[in-house]
Design a protein around this motif. Sequence first.
Motif, mmCIF file in Angstrom:
data_model
loop_
_atom_site.group_PDB
_atom_site.id
_atom_site.type_symbol
_atom_site.label_atom_id
_atom_site.label_comp_id
_atom_site.label_asym_id
_atom_site.label_seq_id
_atom_site.Cartn_x
_atom_site.Cartn_y
_atom_site.Cartn_z
ATOM 1 N N ARG A 83 0.837 -1.206 0.000
ATOM 2 C CA ARG A 83 0.000 0.000 0.000
ATOM 3 C C ARG A 83 0.871 1.254 0.000
ATOM 4 N NH1 ARG A 83 -3.143 3.658 3.418
ATOM 5 N NH2 ARG A 83 -1.695 3.267 5.134
ATOM 6 N N THR A 84 1.960 1.208 0.735
ATOM 7 C CA THR A 84 2.852 2.363 0.821
ATOM 8 C C THR A 84 3.661 2.540 -0.459
ATOM 9 O OG1 THR A 84 3.004 2.120 3.222
ATOM 10 C CG2 THR A 84 4.746 3.397 2.117
ATOM 11 N N SER A 85 4.285 1.462 -0.927
ATOM 12 C CA SER A 85 5.212 1.596 -2.051
ATOM 13 C C SER A 85 4.501 1.782 -3.389
ATOM 14 C CB SER A 85 6.136 0.377 -2.114
ATOM 15 O OG SER A 85 5.407 -0.822 -2.121
ATOM 16 N N LEU A 86 3.319 1.220 -3.552
ATOM 17 C CA LEU A 86 2.584 1.386 -4.812
ATOM 18 C C LEU A 86 2.087 2.818 -5.019
ATOM 19 C CD1 LEU A 86 0.478 -1.870 -5.269
ATOM 20 C CD2 LEU A 86 1.992 -0.841 -6.950
ATOM 21 N N ALA A 87 2.056 3.593 -3.947
ATOM 22 C CA ALA A 87 1.606 4.984 -4.077
ATOM 23 C C ALA A 87 2.472 5.748 -5.064
ATOM 24 C CB ALA A 87 1.623 5.661 -2.712
ATOM 25 N N ASP A 88 3.765 5.408 -5.135
ATOM 26 C CA ASP A 88 4.667 6.085 -6.066
ATOM 27 C C ASP A 88 4.277 5.844 -7.518
ATOM 28 O OD1 ASP A 88 6.155 7.040 -3.951
ATOM 29 O OD2 ASP A 88 7.621 5.410 -4.018
ATOM 30 N N TYR A 89 3.485 4.807 -7.773
ATOM 31 C CA TYR A 89 3.076 4.458 -9.136
ATOM 32 C C TYR A 89 1.564 4.591 -9.321
ATOM 33 C CZ TYR A 89 7.791 2.559 -9.176
ATOM 34 O OH TYR A 89 9.150 2.427 -9.092
ATOM 35 N N SER A 90 0.917 5.362 -8.420
ATOM 36 C CA SER A 90 -0.533 5.574 -8.491
ATOM 37 C C SER A 90 -1.294 4.252 -8.572
ATOM 38 C CB SER A 90 -0.900 6.467 -9.678
ATOM 39 O OG SER A 90 -0.325 7.742 -9.543
ATOM 40 N N TYR A 91 -0.725 3.223 -7.905
ATOM 41 C CA TYR A 91 -1.355 1.900 -7.860
ATOM 42 C C TYR A 91 -1.612 1.350 -9.256
ATOM 43 C CZ TYR A 91 -1.567 3.340 -3.088
ATOM 44 O OH TYR A 91 -1.181 3.792 -1.849
ATOM 45 N N PHE A 92 -0.667 1.687 -10.162
ATOM 46 C CA PHE A 92 -0.707 1.230 -11.551
ATOM 47 C C PHE A 92 -1.995 1.666 -12.257
ATOM 48 C CE2 PHE A 92 2.155 -2.739 -10.675
ATOM 49 C CZ PHE A 92 3.230 -1.901 -10.453
ATOM 50 N N THR A 93 -2.665 2.680 -11.731
ATOM 51 C CA THR A 93 -3.987 3.072 -12.226
ATOM 52 C C THR A 93 -3.907 4.355 -13.039
ATOM 53 O OG1 THR A 93 -5.084 2.061 -10.324
ATOM 54 C CG2 THR A 93 -6.339 3.705 -11.551
ATOM 55 N N THR A 94 -4.584 4.356 -14.180
ATOM 56 C CA THR A 94 -4.711 5.583 -14.960
ATOM 57 C C THR A 94 -6.193 5.861 -15.217
ATOM 58 O OG1 THR A 94 -4.152 6.683 -17.053
ATOM 59 C CG2 THR A 94 -4.417 4.301 -17.121
ATOM 60 N N ILE A 95 -6.584 7.096 -14.933
ATOM 61 C CA ILE A 95 -7.943 7.573 -15.210
ATOM 62 C C ILE A 95 -7.813 8.839 -16.040
ATOM 63 C CG2 ILE A 95 -10.103 8.441 -14.226
ATOM 64 C CD1 ILE A 95 -9.390 7.017 -11.620
ATOM 65 N N THR A 96 -8.586 8.924 -17.105
ATOM 66 C CA THR A 96 -8.647 10.188 -17.840
ATOM 67 C C THR A 96 -10.091 10.626 -17.956
ATOM 68 O OG1 THR A 96 -8.822 9.240 -20.077
ATOM 69 C CG2 THR A 96 -6.606 9.557 -19.171
ATOM 70 N N MET A 97 -10.289 11.941 -17.900
ATOM 71 C CA MET A 97 -11.608 12.551 -18.011
ATOM 72 C C MET A 97 -11.533 13.584 -19.128
ATOM 73 S SD MET A 97 -13.754 14.563 -15.003
ATOM 74 C CE MET A 97 -12.320 15.589 -14.592
ATOM 75 N N ASN A 98 -12.121 13.238 -20.260
ATOM 76 C CA ASN A 98 -12.041 14.098 -21.443
ATOM 77 C C ASN A 98 -10.592 14.458 -21.764
ATOM 78 O OD1 ASN A 98 -14.910 14.194 -21.760
ATOM 79 N ND2 ASN A 98 -15.001 15.704 -20.115
ATOM 80 N N GLY A 99 -9.716 13.459 -21.648
ATOM 81 C CA GLY A 99 -8.308 13.637 -21.979
ATOM 82 C C GLY A 99 -7.431 14.087 -20.843
ATOM 83 N N GLU A 100 -8.010 14.518 -19.732
ATOM 84 C CA GLU A 100 -7.249 14.989 -18.579
ATOM 85 C C GLU A 100 -6.997 13.827 -17.619
ATOM 86 O OE1 GLU A 100 -7.791 17.865 -14.634
ATOM 87 O OE2 GLU A 100 -9.359 17.771 -16.176
ATOM 88 N N THR A 101 -5.744 13.667 -17.204
ATOM 89 C CA THR A 101 -5.399 12.604 -16.272
ATOM 90 C C THR A 101 -5.841 12.964 -14.857
ATOM 91 O OG1 THR A 101 -3.498 11.924 -17.594
ATOM 92 C CG2 THR A 101 -3.511 11.235 -15.296
ATOM 93 N N VAL A 102 -6.461 12.012 -14.181
ATOM 94 C CA VAL A 102 -6.932 12.206 -12.809
ATOM 95 C C VAL A 102 -6.200 11.209 -11.911
ATOM 96 C CG1 VAL A 102 -8.915 12.192 -11.251
ATOM 97 C CG2 VAL A 102 -9.196 12.930 -13.634
ATOM 98 N N ASP A 103 -5.581 11.701 -10.853
ATOM 99 C CA ASP A 103 -4.844 10.842 -9.933
ATOM 100 C C ASP A 103 -5.813 10.124 -8.997
ATOM 101 O OD1 ASP A 103 -2.711 9.590 -8.811
ATOM 102 O OD2 ASP A 103 -1.749 11.385 -8.026
ATOM 103 N N VAL A 104 -5.270 9.199 -8.206
ATOM 104 C CA VAL A 104 -6.105 8.422 -7.282
ATOM 105 C C VAL A 104 -5.591 8.587 -5.858
ATOM 106 C CG1 VAL A 104 -6.742 6.727 -9.021
ATOM 107 C CG2 VAL A 104 -4.710 6.331 -7.612
ATOM 108 N N THR A 105 -6.476 8.323 -4.903
ATOM 109 C CA THR A 105 -6.127 8.413 -3.493
ATOM 110 C C THR A 105 -5.488 7.110 -3.021
ATOM 111 O OG1 THR A 105 -8.293 7.585 -2.801
ATOM 112 C CG2 THR A 105 -8.067 9.968 -3.068
ATOM 113 N N LYS A 106 -4.850 7.187 -1.876
ATOM 114 C CA LYS A 106 -4.268 6.000 -1.244
ATOM 115 C C LYS A 106 -5.394 5.160 -0.638
ATOM 116 C CE LYS A 106 -0.165 5.040 1.574
ATOM 117 N NZ LYS A 106 0.878 5.686 2.413
ATOM 118 N N PRO A 107 -5.441 3.871 -0.926
ATOM 119 C CA PRO A 107 -6.504 3.045 -0.343
ATOM 120 C C PRO A 107 -6.335 2.908 1.160
ATOM 121 C CG PRO A 107 -4.889 1.679 -1.449
ATOM 122 C CD PRO A 107 -4.527 3.097 -1.768
ATOM 123 N N ASP A 108 -7.422 2.640 1.854
ATOM 124 C CA ASP A 108 -7.359 2.456 3.301
ATOM 125 C C ASP A 108 -6.557 1.207 3.659
ATOM 126 O OD1 ASP A 108 -8.911 4.724 3.729
ATOM 127 O OD2 ASP A 108 -10.790 3.576 3.637
#
Length: 213
Positions: A83-108
Amino acid sequence: MTYLRAAAVGLFALAPLPALAHPHVFAEARLEVVAGADGNVAELHNVWRFDEMFSSSVILDFDKNTDLKLDEAELAELGETMRTSLADYSYFTTITMNGETVDVTKPDVLHVTLQDNQLLVIFAIKPVKPVPVKGRLTFGIYDPTMYTSIDFPTDEDLAVKGEGFGHCQHKVVRPDPDEIIEQNSATLTDAFFNDPTGTDMTKLFATRLELTC
């Protein structure tokens, strides 16, 4: 860069050698995008099942009492490390909204278990800001270092859930690597092939869920 092997979970904490810009760890995944009652994307539910070789190395590294298995405390420590170390890679997650990249929060929490000698990781993450269910949205899971291969065995493993997606059209896109290279030959330089961590181009190769709402 330090070779990703000091501990199995170093996979999520360190960067591989540039010469190793291809997968060494393999995981099958399921991603479920959940719509909230407020008209926004609520959560992304993830299930990752890692290959047996990587899973075995994790057992060796986190089996503190050397009983050749991971008890609840050892699994909890593994989950927190990831949970701690994957934060550096945004948990391998990519989200885009009309072309804009949106980051993600740290899971509980990251829930980790072993099933059939394979590491199973289950967790939920949220966008850092509201993502309305409208326009063009994309969701994908990929490792920007290309060290880990995240595979969705079937299109059904990329799914949406919630009435908010009722007016949306969605499809799973599985890019052809040869076509991507040909179409982007002008921008895929030697730097990308030698060190993908220094670019953001690996997302072009990632399987993704596209929604038009």
